[in-house]
Design an enzyme around this catalytic site. Structure first.
Site, PDB file in Angstrom:
ATOM      1  N   GLU A 258     -35.935 -18.319  92.514  1.00 46.26           N
ATOM      2  CA  GLU A 258     -35.272 -18.150  93.717  1.00 46.26           C
ATOM      3  C   GLU A 258     -35.686 -17.865  95.122  1.00 46.26           C
ATOM      4  O   GLU A 258     -35.350 -18.280  96.094  1.00 46.26           O
ATOM      5  CB  GLU A 258     -35.604 -15.707  93.556  1.00 46.26           C
ATOM      6  CG  GLU A 258     -35.501 -15.651  92.450  1.00 46.26           C
ATOM      7  CD  GLU A 258     -33.999 -14.659  93.014  1.00 46.26           C
ATOM      8  OE1 GLU A 258     -32.727 -15.441  93.694  1.00 46.26           O
ATOM      9  OE2 GLU A 258     -33.464 -14.339  91.336  1.00 46.26           O
ATOM     10  N   GLU A 289     -47.060 -20.302  72.004  1.00 46.97           N
ATOM     11  CA  GLU A 289     -48.137 -19.289  73.324  1.00 46.97           C
ATOM     12  C   GLU A 289     -49.685 -19.906  72.191  1.00 46.97           C
ATOM     13  O   GLU A 289     -50.303 -19.788  73.344  1.00 46.97           O
ATOM     14  CB  GLU A 289     -48.265 -18.060  73.760  1.00 46.97           C
ATOM     15  CG  GLU A 289     -47.944 -17.348  72.819  1.00 46.97           C
ATOM     16  CD  GLU A 289     -48.176 -15.720  73.356  1.00 46.97           C
ATOM     17  OE1 GLU A 289     -49.040 -14.841  72.900  1.00 46.97           O
ATOM     18  OE2 GLU A 289     -47.406 -15.820  73.468  1.00 46.97           O
TER      19      GLU A 289
END
Length: 454
Positions: A258, A289
């Site tokens: 953004e 992860e």
């Protein structure tokens, strides 16, 4: 001892995925479609692509690791009884077993201990059983075990007979650590959530969000320090890297994406590093992860330098990928920030700022995309927006550096310029079009009240 997986790529996740891609391409060429519920459709789903032509384009630049991540789709198709997928799985197990049988005979091993190494064996029990079945035909007395450690480290530990013991000890420690996490506790206010009406559910969710409002003020000073650190880095040409897995990683990627349209910054200014790569944005990547070394490697591969900031995001406060990245970033000389929602976390770091937002137990136990996700998103909003304000990307409360790349933003820029310069909407839009939609430049060079002077 024989280590299966060291005999080349045959039978590996990469090999299985390659075979699946070949089969899907062949089916498409012969029939002009992916087929109902076939391999092609599963591959499109996992790649989040719209057609086989896009898969061809993707495959040209795909890394070996990216291709290998398609293996779960192969096993899913095989589990559905998809003929081509079943044949691929059987062929992979048979060839791997054949190689192991040859090696055992050459070594004179009548009753070899065979350790299966690699993610495909660790996570696909059906593949292990298929391999064992094939191996028994050539080595009836073979003893098969799955290596729980990857690479040379796993092989070395196996040779010392320590793999299983170490794995069990680590699993116990991890379970104990996870059990203490606030995000893993049961929420007493939602124990009967499965019996509520939709209206009651909504009320419970709304009331629960109040914990975020109470938790955030406790971190106000730390968030202010984070804004200062990021501002100083960006002002001096540095960059901000978010690192996370699962929901936390996706939130970091979202915030980074953004920044260019909102503040006119290039994509390099704020970047996301996601455990499991881009595919993990839209589909879970198993085990992505769990390896701190992968996080450390990602930091290096992305070119993180001493002038940058690395912000680790982990709701539970324990994600190995994130801590591996933070530790390597510290070694490089970066400023580091940690954001968690678990003030009870065991693992501590040497980060410049550690922000714990105690949002408490989730309504659905462990579902940190709920309150923890909301609180994390607010923190990221504060850090990057605060830094951009400090850097002059906002005037009053207006985003004067926005990139007018679509109709909505062009309309917003036109209205903003018209109001600030007391022009008509048409005059403002014409000026923006003539300038290549450079709102910032027009606001700097124009004079308030110069209506019609352009």
């Amino acid at each position: 001892m024989l280590l299966a997986g060291a005999v080349g790529d045959v039978g590996s996740a990469f090999w299985l995925s390659q075979e699946a891609l070949r089969a899907a391409f062949h089916h498409y060429q012969m029939h002009g479609s992916t087929g109902e519920d076939g391999l092609g459709r599963l591959l499109l789903r996992d790649l989040c692509l719209n057609g086989m032509k896009e898969v061809v384009e993707w495959s040209v630049g795909a890394s070996k690791e990216e291709v290998a991540r398609l293996a779960p789709a192969v096993f899913e198709a095989a589990g559905r009884g998809e003929k081509e997928a079943v044949e691929i799985v059987e062929r992979g197990a048979e060839r791997t077993a054949g190689y192991v049988g040859v090696a055992a005979r050459r070594m004179g091993e009548g009753r070899p201990r065979v350790f299966l190494q690699g993610s495909v064996f660790l996570r696909q029990s059906v593949y292990v059983r298929e391999f064992e079945r094939r191996l028994k035909k050539v080595c009836p007395d073979a003893v098969v075990e799955v290596c729980r450690r990857a690479g040379a480290e796993g092989a070395a530990l196996l040779a010392l007979g320590r793999d299983v013991a170490i794995e069990e000890e680590e699993e116990v420690m991890e379970m104990e650590e996870m059990a203490r996490a606030l995000t893993e506790q049961r929420n007493p206010r939602s124990t009967d959530i499965d019996t509520m009406t939709p209206e009651e559910l909504v009320e419970v969710f709304i009331r629960e969000e109040d914990s975020i409002r109470k938790a955030l003020p406790r971190a106000a000073n730390l968030l202010g320090r984070a804004v200062r650190i990021v501002t100083a880095s960006l002002r001096n040409g540095g960059r901000l890297f978010y690192v996370g897995a699962g929901t936390s990683g996706r939130l970091g990627m979202l915030d980074a994406s953004e920044i260019p349209p909102t503040f006119g910054e290039p994509p390099e200014t704020v970047q996301g590093i996601m455990a499991g790569g881009v595919r993990a944005l839209y589909r879970s990547v198993e085990g992505a992860e769990d390896r701190p070394e992968d996080g450390a490697e990602a930091v290096v591969d992305r070119g993180v330098g001493p002038g940058d900031v690395v912000c680790g995001i982990t709701a539970s406060g324990r994600t190995p990928f994130v801590f591996g990245a933070l530790e390597r970033a510290t070694e490089i000389g970066c400023k580091t920030i940690l954001i968690t929602c678990n003030e009870n976390r065991v693992r501590r770091t040497e980060c410049d700022v550690e922000i714990d937002i105690p949002t408490g137990p989730e309504l659905i136990t462990g579902s940190t995309r709920l309150k923890a996700g909301t609180a994390t998103k607010i923190c990221l909003n504060i850090i990057t927006t605060g830094a951009m304000i400090q850097l002059g990307k906002v005037k009053s409360n207006l985003m004067v550096s926005l990139q007018a790349t679509n109709t909505k933003l062009q309309d917003r820029a036109s209205r903003l310029l018209a109001k600030e310069r007391d022009w008509t909407y048409r005059e403002a839009r014409a000026a923006l079009e003539a300038s290549g939609w450079d709102l910032g430049a027009l606001l700097e060079t124009s004079t308030r009240g110069s209506r019609g002077s352009h």
